[in-house]
Scaffold this active site. Structure first.
Site, PDB file in Angstrom:
ATOM      1  CG  HIS A  36      -2.074  -1.053   0.994  1.00 32.58           C
ATOM      2  ND1 HIS A  36      -3.206  -0.843   0.250  1.00 32.58           N
ATOM      3  CD2 HIS A  36      -2.134  -2.344   1.430  1.00 32.58           C
ATOM      4  CE1 HIS A  36      -3.943  -1.949   0.237  1.00 32.58           C
ATOM      5  NE2 HIS A  36      -3.316  -2.882   0.941  1.00 32.58           N
ATOM      6  CB  THR A  37       4.364   1.949  -0.400  1.00 31.75           C
ATOM      7  OG1 THR A  37       4.728   0.789  -1.151  1.00 31.75           O
ATOM      8  CG2 THR A  37       4.535   1.649   1.074  1.00 31.75           C
ATOM      9  N   GLY A 123      -7.848 -14.379  -7.687  1.00 33.95           N
ATOM     10  CA  GLY A 123      -8.257 -13.709  -6.455  1.00 33.95           C
ATOM     11  C   GLY A 123      -7.376 -14.056  -5.272  1.00 33.95           C
ATOM     12  N   GLY A 125      -4.324 -12.738  -4.483  1.00 39.83           N
ATOM     13  CA  GLY A 125      -3.353 -11.736  -4.031  1.00 39.83           C
ATOM     14  C   GLY A 125      -2.003 -11.871  -4.712  1.00 39.83           C
ATOM     15  CG  LEU A 126      -0.085 -15.031  -5.299  1.00 37.49           C
ATOM     16  CD1 LEU A 126       0.232 -16.512  -5.539  1.00 37.49           C
ATOM     17  CD2 LEU A 126       1.020 -14.386  -4.465  1.00 37.49           C
ATOM     18  CB  SER A 127      -0.661  -9.639  -9.512  1.00 40.14           C
ATOM     19  OG  SER A 127      -0.508  -8.728  -8.489  1.00 40.14           O
ATOM     20  CD  GLU A 167      -7.048  -3.833 -12.069  1.00 35.94           C
ATOM     21  OE1 GLU A 167      -7.980  -3.566 -11.293  1.00 35.94           O
ATOM     22  OE2 GLU A 167      -6.572  -4.980 -12.197  1.00 35.94           O
ATOM     23  CG  ASP A 179      -0.464  -5.667  -8.256  1.00 35.46           C
ATOM     24  OD1 ASP A 179       0.454  -5.529  -7.422  1.00 35.46           O
ATOM     25  OD2 ASP A 179      -1.668  -5.727  -7.944  1.00 35.46           O
TER      26      ASP A 179
HETATM   27  C1  GLA Z   1      -2.941  -4.438  -4.918  1.00 32.36           C
HETATM   28  C2  GLA Z   1      -2.804  -3.286  -5.914  1.00 32.36           C
HETATM   29  C3  GLA Z   1      -1.380  -2.730  -5.911  1.00 32.36           C
HETATM   30  C4  GLA Z   1      -0.912  -2.413  -4.488  1.00 32.36           C
HETATM   31  C5  GLA Z   1      -1.191  -3.585  -3.545  1.00 32.36           C
HETATM   32  C6  GLA Z   1      -0.902  -3.231  -2.112  1.00 32.36           C
HETATM   33  O1  GLA Z   1      -2.185  -5.531  -5.310  1.00 32.36           O
HETATM   34  O2  GLA Z   1      -3.135  -3.706  -7.215  1.00 32.36           O
HETATM   35  O3  GLA Z   1      -1.321  -1.582  -6.736  1.00 32.36           O
HETATM   36  O4  GLA Z   1      -1.492  -1.222  -4.031  1.00 32.36           O
HETATM   37  O5  GLA Z   1      -2.535  -4.016  -3.627  1.00 32.36           O
HETATM   38  O6  GLA Z   1       0.439  -2.998  -1.924  1.00 32.36           O
END
Ligand code: GLA
Length: 395
Positions: A36-37, A123, A125-127, A167, A179
């Site tokens: 979240h940076t 879904g 969290g690995l994009s 997105e 990501d």
């Molecule tokens: C998701 C978002 C990214 C990033 C992360 C948190 O994966 O797509 O842009 O903000 O959350 O770090």
């Protein structure tokens, strides 16, 4: 699925022969630290995975983009002249969002048949979504360039930006660039220190003698994750607006040092926004410390920073939840685990743990059942392999 099988499936679905099928692929990612940076203009430290989306692609003259997936019973047919109309699709919206953005930017979107094969869990969290977007963008850009006689290679940073824009405009998630950038630009056995404001990046060899990065998937459905994600972004913006009253030169939280934050934190009116900002400012600092530790071969320090990152995401940013916290707690109890944290947006998804190579088996054997006993869910484990960013697979 192997690529030979993917091509066979493609022909079974759309007919024709394998000669004119092209293969484009782009990976998922694991973020080692810096959560979240990105949308706060800060640093992140992700790595591309060997888990990926592969697209079998054939150009057609149908006026349509036809799509299917190897793991879902779904067929989509979209008119290339009405790309704005498919935002509500359950599957296919990432791809058509990318096509929509590219068409607006002047790329020539050609009709085609595509078959998608994902090895990144959906879904999780690995994009998996960034993998789909970047692979799709690469396919469309490659063909558009060929149609226009452009011989320069596709600019992969551009593909990352297009995917992020899809997105924002099509999917409705105000995500950062991490990501898509990691998926587009990753390199085998390297992590990437990325400055999300300037997009300057450095590839750092992941030399982790004796250690492995183990990913654990909570297998929790993510529910309201998108709206909570956008809410966090809003809270950070509120914190910036308050801080600007005492630090007028700042434009984002990445412009605030830890010392400045400590001096001026009371300027942030809302207590929740203050904690969100604290996480971001300290997390950016942790990213730089982690990279330094990794370069110095100080894995113990790297692990400590991963732990601190998770604790801050749990207590101050509040994006973890029972499942992620349980996986992390159970991981930290195992001998040979020197760091464990959530990775990605949170609210479910995956953790990443730094585990001594000879403790990996033990780790999985201990964490799996304990997690199940506490949450009723079955975790999945993957020992990360760090792969290359998006590319066309040439025969
Ligand atoms: C998701 C978002 C990214 C990033 C992360 C948190 O994966 O797509 O842009 O903000 O959350 O770090």
């Amino acid at each position: 699925m192997e690529l030979a099988e993917l091509k066979e499936k493609f022909c079974a679905l759309y007919g024709g022969t394998e000669e004119d099928i092209r293969i484009f692929m782009s990976p998922g990612r694991v973020n080692l630290i810096g959560e979240h940076t990105d949308y706060n203009g800060g640093y992140v430290f992700p790595a591309a995975l060997s888990m990926r989306t592969a697209i079998a692609y054939r150009k057609t003259n149908s006026g349509k983009i036809r799509m299917a997936a190897t793991d879902l019973d779904v067929r989509v047919e979209a008119d290339i002249n009405r790309l704005a109309d498919y935002k509500d699709l359950k599957w296919g919206d990432y791809q058509l969002g990318v096509a929509y953005v590219m068409q607006k930017q002047g790329y020539q979107i050609c009709s085609c048949d595509m078959l998608f094969d994902d090895t990144t869990p959906h879904g999780g969290g690995l994009s998996s979504s960034a993998a789909i977007e970047v692979a799709t963008a690469l396919a469309f850009a490659t063909i558009s360039n060929e149609e226009k006689g452009i011989t320069a290679p596709v600019d992969m940073i551009e593909m990352a930006k297009i995917s992020q824009q899809a997105e924002h405009e099509y999917i409705g998630v105000q995500c950062g660039i991490m990501d898509q950038f990691a998926s587009a630009m990753g390199k085998k056995n390297h992590a990437m220190l990325l400055n999300c404001a300037s997009l300057d990046y450095e590839l750092v060899p992941l030399q982790m003698d004796g250690y492995k990065l183990v990913i654990a998937n909570t297998n929790k459905k993510r529910g309201l994750a998108d709206s909570k994600y956008n809410e966090r972004r809003g809270e950070c913006e509120a914190a910036v607006a308050d801080l600007q009253k005492v630090l007028p030169e700042i434009t984002c939280l990445a412009d605030v040092s830890v010392a400045e934050f400590e001096q001026h934190r009371s300027a942030i009116q809302n207590e929740t926004a203050r904690r969100r900002a604290k996480h971001v400012v300290y997390e950016i600092d942790r990213v730089l410390q982690s990279v330094k530790a990794l370069k110095a071969g100080d894995m113990l320090r790297f692990g400590e920073l991963m732990n601190a990152s998770h604790d801050s995401l749990r207590d101050d940013y509040e994006v973890t939840g029972l499942e992620l916290d349980t996986l992390v707690e159970e991981a930290r109890k195992v001998d040979g685990v020197i760091g464990s944290r959530m990775t990605g947006a949170g609210f479910g998804g995956c953790t990443v743990s730094l585990v001594k190579e000879d403790a990996v088996e033990n780790f999985i054997a201990a964490v799996g059942p304990n997690y199940q006993a506490k949450t009723g869910l079955t975790a999945a484990f993957y020992v990360s392999e760090i792969g290359d960013g998006g590319h066309e697979v040439k025969a």
